[in-house]
Design an enzyme around this catalytic site. Sequence first.
Site, PDB file in Angstrom:
ATOM      1  N   GLY A  60       0.843  -1.208   0.000  1.00  0.00           N
ATOM      2  CA  GLY A  60       0.000   0.000   0.000  1.00  0.00           C
ATOM      3  C   GLY A  60       0.864   1.238   0.000  1.00  0.00           C
ATOM      4  O   GLY A  60       1.987   1.221   0.501  1.00  0.00           O
ATOM      5  N   GLN A  65       3.034  10.226   0.840  1.00  0.00           N
ATOM      6  CA  GLN A  65       4.319   9.538   1.010  1.00  0.00           C
ATOM      7  C   GLN A  65       5.278   9.802  -0.154  1.00  0.00           C
ATOM      8  O   GLN A  65       6.473   9.531  -0.037  1.00  0.00           O
ATOM      9  CB  GLN A  65       4.116   8.026   1.138  1.00  0.00           C
ATOM     10  CG  GLN A  65       3.422   7.597   2.430  1.00  0.00           C
ATOM     11  CD  GLN A  65       3.292   6.104   2.530  1.00  0.00           C
ATOM     12  OE1 GLN A  65       2.319   5.528   1.995  1.00  0.00           O
ATOM     13  NE2 GLN A  65       4.234   5.444   3.153  1.00  0.00           N
ATOM     14  N   CYS A 110       5.639   0.408   7.396  1.00  0.00           N
ATOM     15  CA  CYS A 110       5.274   1.545   6.537  1.00  0.00           C
ATOM     16  C   CYS A 110       6.518   1.985   5.772  1.00  0.00           C
ATOM     17  O   CYS A 110       7.606   2.094   6.347  1.00  0.00           O
ATOM     18  CB  CYS A 110       4.760   2.691   7.417  1.00  0.00           C
ATOM     19  SG  CYS A 110       4.336   4.181   6.479  1.00  0.00           S
ATOM     20  N   LEU A 111       6.354   2.244   4.476  1.00  0.00           N
ATOM     21  CA  LEU A 111       7.507   2.622   3.647  1.00  0.00           C
ATOM     22  C   LEU A 111       8.117   3.946   4.095  1.00  0.00           C
ATOM     23  O   LEU A 111       9.256   4.250   3.786  1.00  0.00           O
ATOM     24  CB  LEU A 111       7.077   2.698   2.174  1.00  0.00           C
ATOM     25  CG  LEU A 111       6.659   1.362   1.545  1.00  0.00           C
ATOM     26  CD1 LEU A 111       6.063   1.568   0.167  1.00  0.00           C
ATOM     27  CD2 LEU A 111       7.816   0.382   1.497  1.00  0.00           C
ATOM     28  N   HIS A 153      -4.861   1.638   6.617  1.00  0.00           N
ATOM     29  CA  HIS A 153      -3.524   2.205   6.838  1.00  0.00           C
ATOM     30  C   HIS A 153      -3.278   3.364   5.867  1.00  0.00           C
ATOM     31  O   HIS A 153      -2.789   4.425   6.262  1.00  0.00           O
ATOM     32  CB  HIS A 153      -2.480   1.092   6.637  1.00  0.00           C
ATOM     33  CG  HIS A 153      -1.053   1.531   6.749  1.00  0.00           C
ATOM     34  ND1 HIS A 153      -0.206   1.091   7.742  1.00  0.00           N
ATOM     35  CD2 HIS A 153      -0.322   2.363   5.977  1.00  0.00           C
ATOM     36  CE1 HIS A 153       0.993   1.651   7.583  1.00  0.00           C
ATOM     37  NE2 HIS A 153       0.950   2.425   6.517  1.00  0.00           N
ATOM     38  N   GLU A 154      -3.661   3.159   4.588  1.00  0.00           N
ATOM     39  CA  GLU A 154      -3.380   4.194   3.572  1.00  0.00           C
ATOM     40  C   GLU A 154      -4.311   5.395   3.695  1.00  0.00           C
ATOM     41  O   GLU A 154      -3.877   6.538   3.546  1.00  0.00           O
ATOM     42  CB  GLU A 154      -3.456   3.586   2.159  1.00  0.00           C
ATOM     43  CG  GLU A 154      -2.511   2.406   1.900  1.00  0.00           C
ATOM     44  CD  GLU A 154      -1.094   2.594   2.401  1.00  0.00           C
ATOM     45  OE1 GLU A 154      -0.489   1.605   2.832  1.00  0.00           O
ATOM     46  OE2 GLU A 154      -0.608   3.743   2.416  1.00  0.00           O
ATOM     47  N   HIS A 157      -3.094   7.742   6.247  1.00  0.00           N
ATOM     48  CA  HIS A 157      -2.027   8.636   5.764  1.00  0.00           C
ATOM     49  C   HIS A 157      -2.619   9.928   5.199  1.00  0.00           C
ATOM     50  O   HIS A 157      -2.029  10.994   5.337  1.00  0.00           O
ATOM     51  CB  HIS A 157      -1.193   7.954   4.664  1.00  0.00           C
ATOM     52  CG  HIS A 157      -0.045   7.114   5.157  1.00  0.00           C
ATOM     53  ND1 HIS A 157       0.950   7.592   5.986  1.00  0.00           N
ATOM     54  CD2 HIS A 157       0.265   5.827   4.912  1.00  0.00           C
ATOM     55  CE1 HIS A 157       1.816   6.617   6.241  1.00  0.00           C
ATOM     56  NE2 HIS A 157       1.432   5.541   5.603  1.00  0.00           N
TER      57      HIS A 157
HETATM   58  C1  LIG Z   1       6.615  -4.538  11.802  1.00  0.00           C
HETATM   59  N1  LIG Z   1       6.045  -5.793  11.400  1.00  0.00           N
HETATM   60  C2  LIG Z   1       5.717  -5.998  10.119  1.00  0.00           C
HETATM   61  O1  LIG Z   1       5.803  -5.162   9.252  1.00  0.00           O
HETATM   62  C3  LIG Z   1       5.174  -7.331   9.808  1.00  0.00           C
HETATM   63  C4  LIG Z   1       5.880  -8.470  10.195  1.00  0.00           C
HETATM   64  C5  LIG Z   1       5.371  -9.724   9.859  1.00  0.00           C
HETATM   65  C6  LIG Z   1       4.184  -9.871   9.141  1.00  0.00           C
HETATM   66  C7  LIG Z   1       3.473  -8.736   8.753  1.00  0.00           C
HETATM   67  C8  LIG Z   1       2.178  -8.912   7.995  1.00  0.00           C
HETATM   68  C9  LIG Z   1       3.948  -7.448   9.105  1.00  0.00           C
HETATM   69  N2  LIG Z   1       3.265  -6.305   8.759  1.00  0.00           N
HETATM   70  C10 LIG Z   1       3.215  -5.789   7.487  1.00  0.00           C
HETATM   71  N3  LIG Z   1       3.785  -6.476   6.474  1.00  0.00           N
HETATM   72  C11 LIG Z   1       3.647  -5.936   5.236  1.00  0.00           C
HETATM   73  N4  LIG Z   1       4.197  -6.593   4.165  1.00  0.00           N
HETATM   74  C12 LIG Z   1       4.508  -8.001   4.273  1.00  0.00           C
HETATM   75  C13 LIG Z   1       5.633  -8.397   3.386  1.00  0.00           C
HETATM   76  N5  LIG Z   1       5.405  -7.911   2.021  1.00  0.00           N
HETATM   77  C14 LIG Z   1       6.276  -8.454   1.022  1.00  0.00           C
HETATM   78  C15 LIG Z   1       7.592  -8.819   1.353  1.00  0.00           C
HETATM   79  C16 LIG Z   1       8.436  -9.333   0.367  1.00  0.00           C
HETATM   80  C17 LIG Z   1       7.994  -9.489  -0.957  1.00  0.00           C
HETATM   81  C18 LIG Z   1       6.684  -9.138  -1.286  1.00  0.00           C
HETATM   82  C19 LIG Z   1       5.837  -8.617  -0.291  1.00  0.00           C
HETATM   83 CL1  LIG Z   1       4.205  -8.234  -0.719  1.00  0.00          CL
HETATM   84  C20 LIG Z   1       5.203  -6.482   1.926  1.00  0.00           C
HETATM   85  C21 LIG Z   1       4.083  -6.044   2.824  1.00  0.00           C
HETATM   86  N6  LIG Z   1       3.032  -4.766   4.986  1.00  0.00           N
HETATM   87  C22 LIG Z   1       2.469  -4.138   6.055  1.00  0.00           C
HETATM   88  N7  LIG Z   1       1.774  -3.019   5.830  1.00  0.00           N
HETATM   89  C23 LIG Z   1       0.913  -2.427   6.874  1.00  0.00           C
HETATM   90  S1  LIG Z   1      -0.509  -1.845   5.934  1.00  0.00           S
HETATM   91  C24 LIG Z   1       0.533  -1.358   4.579  1.00  0.00           C
HETATM   92  C25 LIG Z   1       1.532  -2.528   4.488  1.00  0.00           C
HETATM   93  C26 LIG Z   1       2.810  -2.134   3.760  1.00  0.00           C
HETATM   94  O2  LIG Z   1       2.857  -2.166   2.541  1.00  0.00           O
HETATM   95  N8  LIG Z   1       3.856  -1.764   4.512  1.00  0.00           N
HETATM   96  C27 LIG Z   1       5.083  -1.389   3.873  1.00  0.00           C
HETATM   97  N9  LIG Z   1       2.562  -4.622   7.328  1.00  0.00           N
HETATM   98 NI    NI Z   2       2.345   3.661   5.568  1.00  0.00          NI
END
Ligand SMILES: CNC(=O)c1cccc(C)c1Nc1nc(N2CCN(c3ccccc3Cl)CC2)nc(N2CSC[C@H]2C(=O)NC)n1
Ligand code: NI
Length: 183
Positions: A60, A65, A110-111, A153-154, A157
């Site tokens: 997301g 951002q 979050c990125l 989440h988005e 933001h």
């Molecule tokens: C601190 N602990 C953690 O982050 C966390 C820790 C464990 C599990 C989860 C589930 C967590 N949580 C979490 N994991 C994600 N990813 C899982 C991995 N994935 C991904 C990774 C590699 C290739 C392709 C992909 Cl797809 C990318 C996305 N994304 C988000 N969010 C929150 S909502 C917006 C979204 C977002 O894009 N964040 C950058 N949260």
């Molecule tokens: Ni975010």
Amino acid sequence: MLTMKDIVREGHPILREKAQDVELPPQQEDIETAKKMLEFLKNSQDPEIAQKYKLRPGIGLACPQIGISKRIIAVHTTDEQGELFSYALFNPKIVSHSVKVTYLEGGEGCLSVDRDVPGLVPRYAKTTVKGTTIDGEQIELKLKGMPAIVFQHEIDHLDGIMFYDRINKENPFSPPTAVILNR
Ligand SMILES: CNC(=O)c1cccc(C)c1Nc1nc(N2CCN(c3ccccc3Cl)CC2)nc(N2CSC[C@H]2C(=O)NC)n1
Ligand code: NI
């Protein structure tokens, strides 16, 4: 193409602003922005491209951002059934939601946040989101599971809310439950 240098990091004031509605029907500039956001998410999930351009994976992204305070979000993920969920939406709005709350057991990332913030982030388990697509059509999405969480989440933001604002300060790991307000 967008890369990590285009991603604004926490501390930048734009992440705490309320973003402006996008004028409808969407103008070419906003359509381009939405497409680039969705392309970033797809690239970030492609092992070769992500490695080549050092992209952090995300499912997301919200327009503030990338330094633009407009109400545009992009989501590219799969749901429990493994169905692809790929949207760029203008002026997204949660129009209804469940009482039930849920959370990602691993917490949220979050990125724009280059650190691990431990804790459970309460999210509505089900939401109905309205918004306008790149083609200019108004859609209504009934969401649950990961898509529901990512959209919340988005959309946060767009209102200057970071995921860690929602973590229980006293006990970050107390499972959030819906508080039934007694009359
Ligand atoms: C601190 N602990 C953690 O982050 C966390 C820790 C464990 C599990 C989860 C589930 C967590 N949580 C979490 N994991 C994600 N990813 C899982 C991995 N994935 C991904 C990774 C590699 C290739 C392709 C992909 Cl797809 C990318 C996305 N994304 C988000 N969010 C929150 S909502 C917006 C979204 C977002 O894009 N964040 C950058 N949260
Ligand atoms: Ni975010």
